[in-house]
Design an enzyme around this catalytic site. Structure first.
Site, short mmCIF file in Angstrom:
data_model
loop_
_atom_site.label_atom_id
_atom_site.label_comp_id
_atom_site.label_asym_id
_atom_site.label_seq_id
_atom_site.Cartn_x
_atom_site.Cartn_y
_atom_site.Cartn_z
N ASP A 198 43.00 46.90 30.32
CA ASP A 198 42.14 47.29 31.43
C ASP A 198 40.95 48.05 30.83
O ASP A 198 41.12 49.16 30.30
CB ASP A 198 42.94 48.17 32.42
CG ASP A 198 42.11 48.57 33.64
OD1 ASP A 198 40.87 48.61 33.54
OD2 ASP A 198 42.73 48.86 34.68
N ARG A 242 38.36 29.27 48.78
CA ARG A 242 39.46 30.02 48.14
C ARG A 242 39.56 29.68 46.65
O ARG A 242 40.00 30.48 45.85
CB ARG A 242 40.79 29.76 48.85
CG ARG A 242 42.00 30.38 48.15
CD ARG A 242 43.18 30.66 49.06
NE ARG A 242 43.49 29.59 49.97
CZ ARG A 242 44.10 28.43 49.63
NH1 ARG A 242 44.47 28.22 48.39
NH2 ARG A 242 44.35 27.52 50.54
N1 PLP Z 1 41.98 49.98 36.94
C1 PLP Z 1 41.47 51.22 36.87
C2 PLP Z 1 41.33 51.88 35.54
C3 PLP Z 1 41.08 51.89 38.03
O1 PLP Z 1 40.57 53.12 37.95
C4 PLP Z 1 41.25 51.25 39.29
C5 PLP Z 1 40.89 51.93 40.55
O2 PLP Z 1 40.52 53.08 40.55
C6 PLP Z 1 41.79 49.96 39.31
C7 PLP Z 1 42.13 49.35 38.13
C8 PLP Z 1 41.98 49.23 40.61
O3 PLP Z 1 40.78 48.73 41.08
P1 PLP Z 1 40.49 48.40 42.63
O4 PLP Z 1 40.40 49.67 43.36
O5 PLP Z 1 39.21 47.61 42.56
O6 PLP Z 1 41.63 47.57 43.12
#
Ligand code: PLP
Length: 392
Positions: free
Chosen positions: A177, A52
């Protein structure tokens, strides 16, 4: 970047002369020497204790991402959403304030609208692209400025460097992100961002066969996020780490081809009578084109388009495509399409989607690595058939 995709992060984890990183499935690591065990357990000596916390295959994955994003440290998660929620949970406390944009991925938006408010965290979601407004809100004070650029699914662009300057003036952390851009096209840390997040499930892995998430930045911040995760338990599985690691070896090749395909298909769609609008930062008429040109090396493999006749046209059009998976995923080697109301923003109500500027007839298109002539011919035949079936 191509060389780093192939080589970075692996050497330390190779064993027995193997040229590939092994998948270490062991949950625990044994020690005959009680002093050594203690030193590793308290972090004075390198090594592994329990799955973990750390795992060699997972660390190789983290080291490769670290190299690609130019980060001091990286820590990984079972999914992209775990990376996002654990990062927010590490730094936000009751009474804090976070500023973000209206257009984040649907799951992230739900964290902002459903889960953070119940922890007494004040969330301010600003109009994406309205930089003056975001700056005003940040200047009122906040713990975190959270951005996604380009956004999912309408690929809106935010000026990262400008936002970083404002946020750092008020002592806020900037989290970006970078899933849609990938490290091949955009390196937010080089623009001053504190933490970069990826859903590794998407372009990093690239083969739609493993879930994962990752956060990178300076060691001090990442260590805090790692600590939250090692206790709360959203750990990446070693087999997923291996698949993602293998996928990343071809990241540059794939992403360059996906950018090229996205640009050509988006340009083709602009000429189609049934298409209302095409959203791609590579197109000169896209409102974020100039900023995207400054902060991105390529415009990415993702775009979206809206069709005349809305949902009805979507229902006729998508099943006719031969070279596309109709699925809630993106960033894979196969072209993947889906209506946003069923994929990225299924968690939202039609009203919430409308407020985010997501028409019900919006199609998200994740360009694969196929020959672009085939993708265009496929769309062409589908449109020709749909024109006969749908009255718009
Ligand atoms: N961030 C973005 C821009 C996404 O498009 C997504 C999922 O489509 C995520 C985060 C979440 O990722 P996960 O599906 O791996 O949890």
């Amino acid at each position: 970047m191509g060389t780093a995709s192939v080589w970075a992060g692996e050497k330390e984890y190779l064993a027995h002369g193997a040229t590939q990183v092994p998948v270490v499935h062991s949950v625990a690591y044994g020690y005959d020497d009680m002093d050594e065990w203690y030193e590793v357990a308290v972090g004075n000596k390198k090594g592994h204790i329990y799955g973990r916390n750390t795992n060699p295959t997972v660390q190789a994955f983290e080291d490769k991402v670290k190299a690609l994003e130019g980060a001091e440290a990286a820590t990984s998660f079972s999914t992209g959403m775990a990376a996002i929620s654990n990062t927010l949970a590490t730094f936000l406390f009751p009474g804090d304030r976070i500023v973000s944009i209206k257009d984040t991925y649907g799951g992230t938006n739900k964290i902002f609208t459903e889960f953070l408010p119940r922890l007494n965290i004040d969330v301010m979601l600003c109009e994406t692209g309205n930089h003056d407004f975001i700056e005003e809100e940040v200047e009122k004070g906040c713990r975190i400025l959270y951005l996604e650029t380009p956004t999912n699914p309408t690929v809106k662009i935010t000026d990262i460097e400008r936002m970083v300057k404002t946020a750092h003036r008020v002592g806020a952390l900037v989290v970006v992100d970078n899933t849609f851009a990938t490290p091949i096209n955009q390196n937010p840390l080089a623009l001053g961002v504190d933490l970069v997040i990826h859903s590794a499930t998407k372009f990093l892995g690239g083969h739609a066969d493993a879930l994962g998430g990752v956060v990178c930045g300076n060691s001090n911040l990442v260590e805090k996020i790692y600590h939250y995760r090692e206790i709360n338990g959203a750990t990446m599985d070693p087999m997923s780490a291996y698949l993602l690691l293998r996928g990343m070896k071809t990241l540059k090749l794939r992403v360059e081809k996906q950018c090229d395909n996205a640009m050509k298909v988006a340009t083709f769609l602009q000429s189609q009578a049934l298409v209302d609008d095409v959203f791609y930062p590579g197109l000169e008429n896209h409102p974020g084109h100039t900023i995207a040109k400054q902060q991105m090396k390529g415009f990415g493999g993702m775009f979206s388009f809206s069709v005349k006749g809305g949902v009805e046209t979507v229902k006729h059009l998508l099943p006719k495509l031969k070279y596309a998976n109709r699925a809630a995923n993106l960033g894979a080697v196969e072209t993947t399409v889906g209506p946003s109301r069923t994929t990225s923003h299924v968690e939202c109500t039609p009203e919430e989607r409308a407020a985010m500027g997501i028409p019900e007839g919006l199609i998200r298109y994740s360009a694969g690595i196929e020959d672009v002539e085939d993708l265009i011919a496929d769309l062409e035949q589908a449109f020709q058939a749909v024109v006969k079936e749908v009255k718009v």
